[in-house]
Every structure is written in C-alpha cells, then in structure tokens.
Design a protein around this motif. Structure first.
Motif, PDB file in Angstrom:
ATOM      1  N   TYR A   1       0.832  -1.195   0.000  1.00  0.00           N
ATOM      2  CA  TYR A   1       0.000   0.000   0.000  1.00  0.00           C
ATOM      3  C   TYR A   1       0.871   1.252   0.000  1.00  0.00           C
ATOM      4  CZ  TYR A   1      -4.327  -2.561   0.926  1.00  0.00           C
ATOM      5  OH  TYR A   1      -5.422  -3.372   0.828  1.00  0.00           O
ATOM      6  N   PHE A   2       0.416   2.231  -0.775  1.00  0.00           N
ATOM      7  CA  PHE A   2       1.020   3.560  -0.762  1.00  0.00           C
ATOM      8  C   PHE A   2       0.274   4.420   0.254  1.00  0.00           C
ATOM      9  CE2 PHE A   2       1.978   1.722  -4.860  1.00  0.00           C
ATOM     10  CZ  PHE A   2       3.285   2.111  -5.098  1.00  0.00           C
ATOM     11  N   LEU A   3       1.021   5.269   0.948  1.00  0.00           N
ATOM     12  CA  LEU A   3       0.450   6.061   2.034  1.00  0.00           C
ATOM     13  C   LEU A   3       0.575   7.546   1.730  1.00  0.00           C
ATOM     14  CD1 LEU A   3       2.118   4.146   5.009  1.00  0.00           C
ATOM     15  CD2 LEU A   3      -0.160   3.771   4.074  1.00  0.00           C
ATOM     16  N   GLU A   4      -0.381   8.290   2.238  1.00  0.00           N
ATOM     17  CA  GLU A   4      -0.310   9.752   2.220  1.00  0.00           C
ATOM     18  C   GLU A   4      -0.764  10.224   3.588  1.00  0.00           C
ATOM     19  OE1 GLU A   4      -3.150  12.744   0.237  1.00  0.00           O
ATOM     20  OE2 GLU A   4      -1.539  12.483  -1.239  1.00  0.00           O
TER      21      GLU A   4
ATOM     22  N   VAL B   1      -4.406   8.272   4.097  1.00  0.00           N
ATOM     23  CA  VAL B   1      -4.980   7.601   2.934  1.00  0.00           C
ATOM     24  C   VAL B   1      -4.051   6.459   2.538  1.00  0.00           C
ATOM     25  CG1 VAL B   1      -5.794   7.849   0.566  1.00  0.00           C
ATOM     26  CG2 VAL B   1      -6.011   9.761   2.171  1.00  0.00           C
ATOM     27  N   LEU B   2      -4.640   5.276   2.341  1.00  0.00           N
ATOM     28  CA  LEU B   2      -3.887   4.103   1.889  1.00  0.00           C
ATOM     29  C   LEU B   2      -4.503   3.590   0.603  1.00  0.00           C
ATOM     30  CD1 LEU B   2      -4.524   3.736   5.230  1.00  0.00           C
ATOM     31  CD2 LEU B   2      -2.834   1.922   4.911  1.00  0.00           C
ATOM     32  N   SER B   3      -3.660   3.172  -0.334  1.00  0.00           N
ATOM     33  CA  SER B   3      -4.148   2.585  -1.573  1.00  0.00           C
ATOM     34  C   SER B   3      -3.032   1.759  -2.195  1.00  0.00           C
ATOM     35  CB  SER B   3      -4.603   3.660  -2.553  1.00  0.00           C
ATOM     36  OG  SER B   3      -4.992   3.087  -3.786  1.00  0.00           O
ATOM     37  N   ILE B   4      -3.417   0.666  -2.865  1.00  0.00           N
ATOM     38  CA  ILE B   4      -2.399  -0.133  -3.548  1.00  0.00           C
ATOM     39  C   ILE B   4      -1.962   0.526  -4.851  1.00  0.00           C
ATOM     40  CG2 ILE B   4      -3.278  -2.284  -2.555  1.00  0.00           C
ATOM     41  CD1 ILE B   4      -4.412  -2.915  -5.337  1.00  0.00           C
ATOM     42  N   ALA B   5      -2.720   1.519  -5.318  1.00  0.00           N
ATOM     43  CA  ALA B   5      -2.337   2.249  -6.527  1.00  0.00           C
ATOM     44  C   ALA B   5      -1.440   3.414  -6.152  1.00  0.00           C
ATOM     45  CB  ALA B   5      -3.577   2.757  -7.259  1.00  0.00           C
TER      46      ALA B   5
END
Length: 578
Positions: free
Chosen positions: A512-515, A552-556
């Motif tokens: 996961y990419f994090l912000e 915010v977490l997302s695999i994209a």
C-alpha cells in the motif's frame, strides 16, 4: 451456322406456381434504382461498424476469445453460455494477429460480422427469388426491406454468436425452399446440416428447428401428400455438427461445464411475461412488425380468393412460429428477433410488390424507388449511424490498460480491458449472473473470493452495481476511486482520532502507498515506523500518528488517485451511478 435458341427456364413440375406465375410488370430501371438504394444502405452499415457504440455482449464475446487466445480452456477456465465456435474462431484470429490493440480487435470483429451480413443479405435475395418466382424485383426489394430493419442494423453489426447463427439459419431456409421447389432430398440433408452448425453458436437453434418443422408440415398439408424422406434426411443432416461439438468438448475435458452453462443455466431463468416480450418486440421493430402484420392480413385475405405462392405460405408459417416462440422465451432480448427478419423481409417485399401491381391498375401511380429512398433515409436516422459512440469504451479500455499493472487481478462486470487477468472464470457478468449473485445462487461468493484472492482492483460499472448490497458495501469499505476509467483500488481513508491511533482490518493484502501529511517516520503500523509504502497482510492492523490529518492508503500509486472530494464522497455518501 444458326445459333441455337436459348432454352427457357422452367419451374419444376412440383412447384405450385408452375401454372400461375406472378406477373412481371416492373422495369429494369426500377430494379436498378432499388439496387442503388441497397448499396447506399450498405455504406451506412459500413459507417455503423466504426460509429455505433459497443454493446456489453460484444465485450463478453471478445474477452472470452482473448482468454482462448492466451491458452485458457473455454467453459472450464472461462464461463460462457453460448456455443464455442465463434469464440474459438475469434480466439484463433487474435492469436494469429498477435496484438492487444482493442481498436483493431473490436473493429476487426465488427467487419467480420458485416461480411456475414452481406452474405445473409444475398441469401435473403435468393430466398425471395425462390418464394416469389419470375419477378426481377423480388431480390432487391427484399434486401432493401431487410436493411431498413432496426434490429438488423443494431444487433447484426455487433460481435455476437447470433450473427453467424443467422447466417446458418438463412442458408438452411434457402436450401429448404430449394428442396420444396425441386423435391430433392439432398437439399433437405444440406439444410439440416447447416442448421445443425447453429448449435455451435446458440441454443436458440432449437427454435429454428421447430420453425423448419412447421414449414415442412404446412407444405405437406398444402400438397396433400406425405414426404417422409424430407423429414428423415433433414433430421439426419442436423445430427453431425452437434455430435461433433460434444465429442470435441469431451476430448477437451470441458463437457460437464459446457452442459451446465449451455443447457442448465440457459433453461434456469426466471421467465418474463409474454406481454413484456410483445412490448419489447414492438419497441425494437415497430415499423417492420406493423408492415409484416399488414402483409400477413393481405395474404390471408388473398388466400380466400385465390392461391398464394407456396414459398410465401411457408415463410408466413416460419415468421409466425418464430414470433410466438420469441414471446415464450424466458427472457426477451432484441437479438432474439434476428431469425425472424429474413423471412419477414421476403413477405413484406412480396406484399409491397402486390400492392404496387394493384396500384398500377388504378389511378394511383406509386414511385417505388422514391418511397424506398424516403424509407431508407428515415431508417438511417433511426439507426443513428452518424453518432460516434464507439470511442468511449475504447477510451476506457486504453486508460485501464495504462493504469493497471500487467498481472494485477481486476474485478469488473463487462470484460474490458480484454487481456487483464480476472479472479473468476466469469470474465463478464451478464444479467443472469448478476441475478444469481443477488439471489445467492451462483457457485461462488464474490465477496469471499475477492477477499481470498486479494483482488486489488475493481471497476464500478452498471453490472457490478446490480450485484447486490454485499458487493456494494465491500467495495465502499475496502476500495477507493481512481482518477479515470471507472476504476477502484483497494484502500481506505483513516480519520484522525483523539487517541492518535485507529485499528483497520485489511481484507486485500498487498503493498500500500500512504499519504499522511505528516513528517517521515511519524506514522507507525503495528508499532513500527513506516515511510510512504507499507506491506500489509490480511487481518487487523493498528495505525498510530500525531496530528489531526487523515491517512490515505491505496495499492495504486498516488498519481492515479482521484481528487480528495471524490474519495470523501465515495466513503461517506451514497455510491454514484456508474
């Protein structure tokens, strides 16, 4: 040396119109004008190949063909409720072309359908010459009527098994008519053989076989003589193709799966009312059905006073039978009207010719070519060939191909893009599959399978939205929207809390990419500091950070994320209409 006089073509002694041929009072100029209109209509069909929007069934056919091209086995690895022949042929063409260009594949498939329509058109003209003998206007007039059909344009250009089935059906109908004219058992054998090939495209061939049986019965009753060899040779001709198909599927090991989808699931449908079927048929072909009704009433009225051509009587029986069987189908789709069209076009053309002959005996002089030209112009506007709707799906396919990693599993309902891996054997969720999901009757639980297979990407489309509340809730809780293509990626928004930490259950394991909006190292996952990327396994995880900002977490990757207001609307509000 004097030239030998040209031998006059004679009808078979068995032909019922041998002593009463129809009059030929139409000039060659009129015939040429009608042929010019046919040619103009065909150019509009060619334009429609590139402008008409893609139907969802076209993507179902092509995504299955793409799977076959990649080496998957039809019915065991790829679900389909049609026969295998078109899918296997298209899969072979895709493998031969060795390309993943959606535009080339989709427009190439449509050009193949257009080529079949041209052959169907020619066969309809031949059928008209058989049913309406000794009239040079029969073939061009029947072709013009057929090309003005809304369903013939709308569904005939689509990449679907109904089009090659219509080709097989029209060929069989023409051979059957030739058998009636010449009393040749070979024609009935060939008619049955060609119709049997239809089983390799669709189970609707059963209805066409019933219509052939009615036509045989009508001709036997009219001639008051039994022809047992006709039925025997026709039946023997039907058998080889479906038997060969079943043996081939058995050899491939996919026969049980084929029988379940082709027979079991096609028969196991909630039946719609026949009144709803009549309404749908009227909405799809109001002009043709109205004209066909008028032609049938005229034929019945004329039958009381004089004789009708036997071919017209047989085609009336075929059209009436198919229309009644359409109303008895469990579901009534426009493409199911296609087999009615060739016979209906010949009947309408014959009736128009008779009305014009009657008009010539009065003061009314109807300019046939002018009437047909107006009808052609009206039908072209009705077909809306000038609307360029095909770009949207191709744009979405292109965007999804660019955004998605090559090996990432995608859950969606339509089948685009064609070559993206799917988590199920269901590459496209047609309406009957969506209905089974809502009723809990499908052999898989999509929510459980999405979790078990860690499917990281999904698409929010109309078919996914029809799958029920469980699917919608799972996607809303575990996915976030991306900026384009109607795509969703696994992820969530973690709101800030007064305790400075929150627990979230991960259903889709992955990277996961994090912000965070916080300094590096401020965010901790399960007590360990993390940067902009973190690998999460299935199960609950604890996230802790300082400040009042959300995480915010997302695999994209973040460059593909939708705007923050779109993300907030997805998580908090009602889901948007796809």
């Amino acid at each position: 040396m004097p030239c030998r006089p040209k031998k006059e073509k004679r009808l078979s002694p068995l032909h019922p119109d041998h002593e009463h041929p129809l009059p030929t009072e139409f000039s060659r100029g009129t015939t040429r004008r009608v042929l010019l209109i046919v040619g103009a209509l065909l150019t509009f069909y060619l334009a429609g190949v590139f402008t008409q929007g893609f139907d969802r069934d076209e993507w179902q056919t092509m995504v299955a063909a793409a799977g076959v091209a990649d080496g998957s086995t039809l019915y065991t690895d790829i679900w389909d409720n049609h026969g295998p022949l078109l899918t296997v042929v298209l899969g072979g063409l895709i493998k031969w072309l060795d390309t993943q260009d959606h535009m080339l594949l989709m427009f190439g498939g449509r050009l193949l359908m257009l080529a079949m329509l041209v052959v169907i058109l020619w066969l309809t003209g031949r059928l008209a010459r058989r049913a309406w003998p000794d009239s040079p206007l029969a073939a061009p007039l029947a072709m013009a009527v057929l090309l003005c059909s809304q369903v013939f344009f709308g569904k005939g250009l689509e990449i679907r098994p109904d089009v090659p089935l219509l080709l097989a059906w029209t060929t069989s109908l023409w051979l059957l008519q030739r058998g009636f004219d010449h009393n040749r058992n070979l024609d009935f054998l060939l008619a049955g053989t060609v119709l049997g090939v239809g089983f390799a495209f669709s189970l609707k061939t059963l209805l066409l076989g019933a219509a052939c049986g009615v036509a045989l019965l009508v001709v036997v009753i009219r001639r008051r003589r039994l022809y047992p060899l006709w039925l025997l040779t026709f039946g023997l001709g039907v058998l080889p193709a479906p038997v060969t198909m079943l043996l081939w599927l058995r050899q491939a090991g996919s026969l049980p799966a084929f029988l379940d989808s082709y027979l079991g699931q096609n028969f196991d449908r909630i039946a719609e009312s026949w009144l709803l079927g009549l309404k749908k048929a009227w909405q799809a072909e109001e002009l043709l059905l109205l004209t066909l009704t008028a032609a049938a009433l005229y034929a019945v009225r004329r039958l009381k006073k004089t004789s009708l051509p036997e071919g017209i009587i047989a085609l009336l029986a075929v059209s009436g039978t198919l229309l009644l069987l359409f109303l008895r189908l469990p579901t009534h789709y426009e493409q199911s009207l296609l087999p009615i069209l060739p016979a209906a076009a010949v009947i309408i053309a014959w009736a128009i010719g008779q009305w014009l002959l009657l008009a010539r005996k009065t003061r009314w002089q109807l300019p046939l070519h002018s009437v047909l030209l107006l009808l052609a112009i009206a039908s072209c506007f009705d077909h809306a060939w000038f609307r360029h709707d095909s770009d949207e799906d191709l744009r979405i396919a292109r965007i999804r191909t660019e955004l998605l990693p090559d090996e990432a599993l995608l859950f969606e309902g339509v089948g685009l893009p064609l070559f993206q891996p799917r988590p199920f054997i269901y590459k496209a969720f047609v309406n009957t599959l969506c209905q089974r999901i809502r009723e809990g009757q499908l052999d898989i639980d999509p929510v459980h399978e999405l979790d078990r297979n860690d499917v990281g990407y999904a698409a929010w489309d109309k078919r996914v939205a029809k799958m029920g509340d469980d699917i919608r809730a799972f996607l809303q809780n575990n996915f976030l929207p991306l900026r384009d293509g109607g795509l969703l990626a696994a992820g969530t928004v973690l709101p800030a809390t007064s305790e400075g930490k929150i627990r979230w259950k991960v259903c889709i394991a992955g990277r996961y990419f994090l912000e965070t909006g916080a300094p590096p190292g401020d965010l901790r996952v399960d007590g360990l500091p993390v940067g902009d990327v973190v690998d999460l396994t299935d199960g609950p995880h604890t996230f802790a950070w300082t400040g009042d900002h959300a995480v915010v977490l997302s695999i994209a990757p973040p460059r593909y994320w939708a705007a923050r207001d779109a993300v907030t609307a997805w998580k908090t509000g009602p889901l948007p209409r796809p």
